[in-house]
Design an enzyme around this catalytic site. Structure first.
Site, PDB file in Angstrom:
ATOM      1  NE  ARG A  46      -0.438   1.756   3.640  1.00  0.00           N
ATOM      2  CZ  ARG A  46       0.700   2.459   3.773  1.00  0.00           C
ATOM      3  NH1 ARG A  46       1.873   1.864   3.957  1.00  0.00           N
ATOM      4  NH2 ARG A  46       0.687   3.778   3.708  1.00  0.00           N
ATOM      5  N   GLY A  47       0.245   2.415  -0.096  1.00  0.00           N
ATOM      6  CA  GLY A  47       1.011   3.652  -0.177  1.00  0.00           C
ATOM      7  C   GLY A  47       1.250   3.954  -1.648  1.00  0.00           C
ATOM      8  NE  ARG A  89      -6.263   0.737  -1.751  1.00  0.00           N
ATOM      9  CZ  ARG A  89      -5.626   1.329  -0.729  1.00  0.00           C
ATOM     10  NH1 ARG A  89      -4.341   1.108  -0.518  1.00  0.00           N
ATOM     11  NH2 ARG A  89      -6.283   2.150   0.086  1.00  0.00           N
ATOM     12  CG  ASP A 237      -3.190   7.874  -1.664  1.00  0.00           C
ATOM     13  OD1 ASP A 237      -2.977   8.247  -0.503  1.00  0.00           O
ATOM     14  OD2 ASP A 237      -2.964   6.715  -2.072  1.00  0.00           O
ATOM     15  CE  LYS A 248      -5.527   5.650   4.426  1.00  0.00           C
ATOM     16  NZ  LYS A 248      -6.457   4.793   3.643  1.00  0.00           N
TER      17      LYS A 248
HETATM   18  O1  MRU Z   1      -4.788   3.294   2.146  1.00  0.00           O
HETATM   19  P1  MRU Z   1      -3.304   3.484   2.105  1.00  0.00           P
HETATM   20  O2  MRU Z   1      -2.602   2.982   3.313  1.00  0.00           O
HETATM   21  O3  MRU Z   1      -2.700   2.992   0.816  1.00  0.00           O
HETATM   22  O4  MRU Z   1      -3.154   5.061   2.110  1.00  0.00           O
HETATM   23  C1  MRU Z   1      -1.886   5.609   1.996  1.00  0.00           C
HETATM   24  C2  MRU Z   1      -1.840   7.066   2.215  1.00  0.00           C
HETATM   25  O5  MRU Z   1      -2.843   7.718   2.396  1.00  0.00           O
HETATM   26  C3  MRU Z   1      -0.495   7.706   2.113  1.00  0.00           C
HETATM   27  O6  MRU Z   1      -0.443   8.864   2.890  1.00  0.00           O
HETATM   28  C4  MRU Z   1      -0.216   8.075   0.657  1.00  0.00           C
HETATM   29  O7  MRU Z   1      -0.372   6.968  -0.190  1.00  0.00           O
HETATM   30  C5  MRU Z   1       1.130   8.629   0.478  1.00  0.00           C
HETATM   31  S1  MRU Z   1       2.348   7.414   0.663  1.00  0.00           S
HETATM   32  C6  MRU Z   1       3.875   8.054   0.439  1.00  0.00           C
END
Ligand code: MRU
Length: 349
Positions: A46-47, A89, A237, A248
């Site tokens: 994830r991320g 996603r 994102d 997030k």
């Molecule tokens: O749902 P996730 O854990 O994939 O969400 C991730 C985030 O919101 C991060 O802050 C974002 O992807 C930036 S990661 C460098």
């Protein structure tokens, strides 16, 4: 311990299984497209930048055994693989950016024989990984200038090593500041419902010797009121052309709190997170996730009345006017965002 979140090893995708942390640090090896799709969906990986990296490797995984007889047959398969990975996603731009890079790499090599095209695709996927390592460090270098020794920084979710290849975006600033000898204190929001702050950010910052304190999400306002937060830094994102930023769920809350308390609110993200085809945050697709993530703690212990209605968006949009600056791998972008994003990242497409 040196952590590499996504890698290509023994002809398989090697990822840190983030659903197991912090209890266990384990890798999983993926050699099937369906397994990759699931790993993205259930957030073993994830991320945003890490998703860009697995998107690249996933495309190679999806076509490496192709028996296509010519480029046009291969292209059809490639488009199917790209569409399939893209259905995992919807919010992180990096995922789609990674897929597009792979498509472009195939087109740029279409004159070659098919085995050579496949090799070029693997090379492109590896390039994405290597470039992310550099871009994280650039973000850290630019962003650390905004950090003073003694700062108390609040962050949300995980925008660190585990969300990228090996250094982070928001947390890259923290790592770089520490390397420059600045001593900081970090507050990590636990980040309901899936607790990326508690499970991942607190884990990796502690491992890296950073002074980190974990708080419940609803503690942020009280800390700010007591003067205990100097700045908030979050990842992203997807960033629209006007600077509106999806991150997030709960990030927008923090930005509003910062405005009220006159605290700088920063976003840190690479150029690959910008979506120059979207004018504003209204155009950013927001993923809705299963209700069980809210009704149960980490999908196990039930915490909600059975059958209650649940709304579980994974991201929210922070309007650009609440963002003090966006720290990118190409430099720091401030208002007016449209003009400066056009200058640093590129114009609206
Ligand atoms: O749902 P996730 O854990 O994939 O969400 C991730 C985030 O919101 C991060 O802050 C974002 O992807 C930036 S990661 C460098």
């Amino acid at each position: 311990m040196r952590i590499q979140t996504v890698d290509w090893k023994n002809n398989k995708i090697k990822i840190v299984d983030q659903t197991k942390l912090p209890a266990r640090f384990e890798h999983i090896y993926i050699n099937e497209l369906k397994k990759l799709w699931r790993a993205i969906k259930i957030m073993q990986v994830r991320g945003a930048p890490a998703l860009g990296a697995v998107a690249g490797l996933g495309v190679y995984l999806g076509i490496r055994s192709s028996r296509a007889a010519n480029f046009s047959e291969l292209e059809k398969e490639l488009d199917g693989v790209i569409e399939y990975i893209g259905s995992s996603r919807p919010t992180a731009k990096n995922l789609f950016w990674g897929l597009k890079r792979m498509k472009n790499a195939a087109l740029a090599n279409k004159h070659l024989e098919l085995t050579k095209i496949k090799q070029a695709l693997l090379k492109e996927a590896k390039n994405i990984i290597e470039e992310d390592k550099k871009s994280s460090r650039s973000i850290g270098r630019f962003g650390a200038k905004l950090i003073k020794g003694g700062d108390k920084v609040l962050t949300i979710c995980n925008a660190g090593i585990l969300a990228t290849i090996d250094y982070g975006t928001a947390l890259a600033l923290i790592y770089r500041a520490k390397e420059e000898g600045k001593h900081l204190k970090v507050f990590a929001c636990e980040t309901r419902p899936l607790l990326q702050g508690a499970r991942l950010t607190a884990w990796e910052l502690k491992k890296k010797g950073i002074d980190v304190t974990l708080i419940c999400d609803n503690t942020a306002a009280a800390l700010m009121q007591q003067g205990l937060i100097d700045k908030v830094i979050a990842g992203a994102d997807r960033i629209a052309f006007n600077g509106d930023t999806a991150n997030k769920i709960g990030t927008f809350n923090l930005a509003i709190l910062c405005k009220y308390h006159k605290i700088p609110f920063y976003i840190a993200a690479p150029a690959s997170t910008f979506d120059l085809s979207i004018h504003s945050g209204k155009g950013i697709p927001i993923e809705e996730r299963p209700p069980q993530e809210v009704s149960r703690i980490l999908l196990k212990a039930p915490v909600a009345a059975q059958g209650v209605k649940i709304f579980n968006p994974a991201f929210d949009i922070t309007p650009h006017h609440l963002i003090t600056a966006i720290i990118t791998d190409r430099g720091i972008i401030r208002t007016p965002y449209k003009k400066n994003i056009a200058g640093v990242i590129g114009g609206l497409k």
